[in-house]
Design a protein around this motif. Structure first.
Motif, PDB file in Angstrom:
ATOM      1  N   ARG A 207       0.839  -1.207   0.000  1.00  0.00           N
ATOM      2  CA  ARG A 207       0.000   0.000   0.000  1.00  0.00           C
ATOM      3  C   ARG A 207       0.867   1.248   0.000  1.00  0.00           C
ATOM      4  NH1 ARG A 207      -2.465  -2.729   4.203  1.00  0.00           N
ATOM      5  NH2 ARG A 207      -1.936  -1.053   5.671  1.00  0.00           N
ATOM      6  N   ASP A 208       1.971   1.166   0.706  1.00  0.00           N
ATOM      7  CA  ASP A 208       2.888   2.301   0.761  1.00  0.00           C
ATOM      8  C   ASP A 208       3.483   2.598  -0.610  1.00  0.00           C
ATOM      9  OD1 ASP A 208       3.929   4.344   2.217  1.00  0.00           O
ATOM     10  OD2 ASP A 208       5.090   3.100   3.588  1.00  0.00           O
ATOM     11  N   TRP A 209       3.856   1.563  -1.335  1.00  0.00           N
ATOM     12  CA  TRP A 209       4.419   1.759  -2.675  1.00  0.00           C
ATOM     13  C   TRP A 209       3.413   2.423  -3.618  1.00  0.00           C
ATOM     14  CZ3 TRP A 209       9.083   2.384  -3.860  1.00  0.00           C
ATOM     15  CH2 TRP A 209      10.122   1.651  -3.265  1.00  0.00           C
ATOM     16  N   ILE A 210       2.157   2.042  -3.500  1.00  0.00           N
ATOM     17  CA  ILE A 210       1.114   2.689  -4.309  1.00  0.00           C
ATOM     18  C   ILE A 210       1.107   4.191  -4.023  1.00  0.00           C
ATOM     19  CG2 ILE A 210      -1.382   2.930  -4.653  1.00  0.00           C
ATOM     20  CD1 ILE A 210      -1.615  -0.087  -4.153  1.00  0.00           C
ATOM     21  N   GLY A 211       1.136   4.535  -2.743  1.00  0.00           N
ATOM     22  CA  GLY A 211       1.143   5.942  -2.359  1.00  0.00           C
ATOM     23  C   GLY A 211       2.363   6.679  -2.870  1.00  0.00           C
ATOM     24  N   ILE A 212       3.522   6.025  -2.817  1.00  0.00           N
ATOM     25  CA  ILE A 212       4.764   6.646  -3.287  1.00  0.00           C
ATOM     26  C   ILE A 212       4.671   7.013  -4.762  1.00  0.00           C
ATOM     27  CG2 ILE A 212       7.186   6.137  -3.823  1.00  0.00           C
ATOM     28  CD1 ILE A 212       7.229   4.567  -1.125  1.00  0.00           C
ATOM     29  N   TYR A 213       4.132   6.098  -5.563  1.00  0.00           N
ATOM     30  CA  TYR A 213       4.027   6.371  -7.000  1.00  0.00           C
ATOM     31  C   TYR A 213       3.058   7.518  -7.288  1.00  0.00           C
ATOM     32  CZ  TYR A 213       6.605   2.017  -7.619  1.00  0.00           C
ATOM     33  OH  TYR A 213       7.563   1.028  -7.574  1.00  0.00           O
TER      34      TYR A 213
ATOM     35  N   GLY B 125      10.240  17.229  -5.303  1.00  0.00           N
ATOM     36  CA  GLY B 125      10.535  15.901  -4.799  1.00  0.00           C
ATOM     37  C   GLY B 125       9.254  15.183  -4.447  1.00  0.00           C
ATOM     38  N   ALA B 126       9.393  13.933  -4.012  1.00  0.00           N
ATOM     39  CA  ALA B 126       8.216  13.122  -3.655  1.00  0.00           C
ATOM     40  C   ALA B 126       8.665  11.956  -2.800  1.00  0.00           C
ATOM     41  CB  ALA B 126       7.519  12.641  -4.928  1.00  0.00           C
ATOM     42  N   GLY B 127       7.774  10.973  -2.623  1.00  0.00           N
ATOM     43  CA  GLY B 127       8.087   9.813  -1.812  1.00  0.00           C
ATOM     44  C   GLY B 127       9.183   8.960  -2.427  1.00  0.00           C
TER      45      GLY B 127
ATOM     46  N   GLU C  17      10.701   5.751  -0.239  1.00  0.00           N
ATOM     47  CA  GLU C  17      10.735   4.400   0.287  1.00  0.00           C
ATOM     48  C   GLU C  17       9.632   4.202   1.315  1.00  0.00           C
ATOM     49  OE1 GLU C  17      14.642   4.027   1.867  1.00  0.00           O
ATOM     50  OE2 GLU C  17      14.426   5.715   3.240  1.00  0.00           O
ATOM     51  N   PRO C  18       9.172   2.955   1.489  1.00  0.00           N
ATOM     52  CA  PRO C  18       8.075   2.668   2.426  1.00  0.00           C
ATOM     53  C   PRO C  18       8.449   2.960   3.874  1.00  0.00           C
ATOM     54  CG  PRO C  18       8.397   0.860   0.871  1.00  0.00           C
ATOM     55  CD  PRO C  18       9.578   1.762   0.732  1.00  0.00           C
ATOM     56  N   GLY C  19       7.416   3.162   4.686  1.00  0.00           N
ATOM     57  CA  GLY C  19       7.620   3.331   6.122  1.00  0.00           C
ATOM     58  C   GLY C  19       7.457   4.740   6.633  1.00  0.00           C
ATOM     59  N   THR C  20       7.412   5.701   5.727  1.00  0.00           N
ATOM     60  CA  THR C  20       7.244   7.103   6.122  1.00  0.00           C
ATOM     61  C   THR C  20       6.410   7.806   5.066  1.00  0.00           C
ATOM     62  OG1 THR C  20       9.293   7.721   4.982  1.00  0.00           O
ATOM     63  CG2 THR C  20       9.469   7.221   7.330  1.00  0.00           C
ATOM     64  N   SER C  21       6.126   9.079   5.303  1.00  0.00           N
ATOM     65  CA  SER C  21       5.385   9.885   4.324  1.00  0.00           C
ATOM     66  C   SER C  21       6.313  10.924   3.714  1.00  0.00           C
ATOM     67  CB  SER C  21       4.211  10.591   5.011  1.00  0.00           C
ATOM     68  OG  SER C  21       4.685  11.680   5.782  1.00  0.00           O
ATOM     69  N   THR C  22       5.781  11.738   2.835  1.00  0.00           N
ATOM     70  CA  THR C  22       6.577  12.806   2.230  1.00  0.00           C
ATOM     71  C   THR C  22       6.936  13.882   3.257  1.00  0.00           C
ATOM     72  OG1 THR C  22       4.469  13.718   1.418  1.00  0.00           O
ATOM     73  CG2 THR C  22       5.818  12.496  -0.159  1.00  0.00           C
ATOM     74  N   ASP C  23       6.235  13.921   4.382  1.00  0.00           N
ATOM     75  CA  ASP C  23       6.637  14.833   5.456  1.00  0.00           C
ATOM     76  C   ASP C  23       8.044  14.474   5.939  1.00  0.00           C
ATOM     77  OD1 ASP C  23       4.220  16.201   5.430  1.00  0.00           O
ATOM     78  OD2 ASP C  23       3.330  14.997   7.024  1.00  0.00           O
ATOM     79  N   TYR C  24       8.305  13.187   6.058  1.00  0.00           N
ATOM     80  CA  TYR C  24       9.627  12.726   6.495  1.00  0.00           C
ATOM     81  C   TYR C  24      10.685  13.110   5.464  1.00  0.00           C
ATOM     82  CZ  TYR C  24      13.405   9.707   8.126  1.00  0.00           C
ATOM     83  OH  TYR C  24      14.624   9.229   8.576  1.00  0.00           O
ATOM     84  N   ASP C  25      10.332  12.957   4.192  1.00  0.00           N
ATOM     85  CA  ASP C  25      11.258  13.354   3.129  1.00  0.00           C
ATOM     86  C   ASP C  25      11.614  14.830   3.265  1.00  0.00           C
ATOM     87  OD1 ASP C  25      10.996  10.788   2.200  1.00  0.00           O
ATOM     88  OD2 ASP C  25       9.546  11.293   0.644  1.00  0.00           O
ATOM     89  N   ALA C  26      10.607  15.652   3.572  1.00  0.00           N
ATOM     90  CA  ALA C  26      10.833  17.088   3.729  1.00  0.00           C
ATOM     91  C   ALA C  26      11.786  17.376   4.885  1.00  0.00           C
ATOM     92  CB  ALA C  26       9.501  17.807   3.950  1.00  0.00           C
ATOM     93  N   VAL C  27      11.668  16.612   5.967  1.00  0.00           N
ATOM     94  CA  VAL C  27      12.553  16.786   7.119  1.00  0.00           C
ATOM     95  C   VAL C  27      14.004  16.470   6.742  1.00  0.00           C
ATOM     96  CG1 VAL C  27      13.150  15.861   9.397  1.00  0.00           C
ATOM     97  CG2 VAL C  27      10.777  16.391   8.847  1.00  0.00           C
ATOM     98  N   ILE C  28      14.212  15.357   6.050  1.00  0.00           N
ATOM     99  CA  ILE C  28      15.563  14.976   5.640  1.00  0.00           C
ATOM    100  C   ILE C  28      16.142  16.011   4.675  1.00  0.00           C
ATOM    101  CG2 ILE C  28      16.960  13.213   4.494  1.00  0.00           C
ATOM    102  CD1 ILE C  28      15.861  12.451   7.270  1.00  0.00           C
ATOM    103  N   LEU C  29      15.318  16.518   3.780  1.00  0.00           N
ATOM    104  CA  LEU C  29      15.778  17.517   2.818  1.00  0.00           C
ATOM    105  C   LEU C  29      16.098  18.841   3.505  1.00  0.00           C
ATOM    106  CD1 LEU C  29      13.355  16.710  -0.139  1.00  0.00           C
ATOM    107  CD2 LEU C  29      15.802  16.206   0.020  1.00  0.00           C
TER     108      LEU C  29
END
Length: 228
Positions: A70-76, A114-116, A118-130
């Motif tokens: 389900r996470d991969w679907i969301g990432i795409y 940018g976007a998602g 990898e599984p396990g987090t949301s794009t909010d997490y991506d924003a934090v790392i960036l």
């Protein structure tokens, strides 16, 4: 002069609330481009929103899917939104994208999307790392709500809006577990990382362009400051 970098976590539900909101995309593009002329640059991470949850729900009706599937679907879906927004920004956006958050991407244009990843987090997490990678101290979290509430306002009439809140108190609201397709004001895993890094998150309604402009202009704005 070194450019000021803004990290924006752009909720998918304001890009595609039901159908693609062309009016929002035009207004958002115009505002961000105006800000790039003030020696500012933007790293914008797009979410999946309602479309993401629709695909995940449909997949679950076809067969039982794991949380990772389900996470991969969301990432795409987030990546589709990212490419769409990049195309809409044209020459102002880098042709590169920031999907792999573990690899810093250099860009010359004033905006990169940018976007998602990898599984396990949301794009909010991506924003934090960036934010860490691009030395930004504040993340602008744009969704379809004006402020963060003490509880889900759609479920609880007693829910109250919050002007500012510490990370420990905010994390009591969102908890510590991330669920694919979950609707959080800011992802629990991202919140934990943001607290550790000493970041500030400003959550506001991305549809309110005058209010968003007030934020950029250093004026009073309607929203919630997390980690203040």
């Amino acid at each position: 002069m070194k450019k000021e970098t803004f990290i924006i976590s752009l909720g998918g539900s304001i890009i595609v609330p039901d159908q693609i909101d062309v009016g929002f995309v035009k207004d958002f593009r115009k505002l961000i481009i105006s800000q790039t002329k003030k020696n500012r640059r933007f790293v914008i991470v797009t979410g999946g929103g309602k479309v993401c949850r629709r695909y995940q729900g449909a997949g679950a009706e076809v067969r039982k899917m794991s949380a990772e599937e389900r996470d991969w679907i969301g990432i795409y879906v987030t990546q589709l939104n990212s490419h769409f927004m990049r195309m809409c920004f044209g020459k102002y956006a880098s042709e590169k994208t920031v999907f792999n958050i573990h690899k810093k991407v250099k860009f010359d244009e004033p905006v990169i999307f940018g976007a998602g990843w990898e599984p396990g987090t949301s794009t909010d997490y991506d924003a934090v790392i960036l934010a860490k990678q691009y030395n930004a101290k504040t993340i602008l979290n744009l969704s379809n709500i004006d402020k963060v509430y003490t509880k889900d306002p759609n479920k609880y009439k007693s829910a109250k809006p919050i002007d500012s809140i510490s990370w420990p108190d905010f994390r009591k609201i969102v908890g510590n577990t991330f669920t694919p397709g979950g609707n959080y004001p800011f992802d629990p895993i991202a919140s934990k990382k943001a607290q550790k890094l000493g970041l500030k998150v400003v959550s506001m309604n991305g549809n309110n362009m005058p209010n968003l402009k007030n934020f950029f202009d250093g004026k009073d704005f309607v929203g919630t400051v997390i980690g203040d």
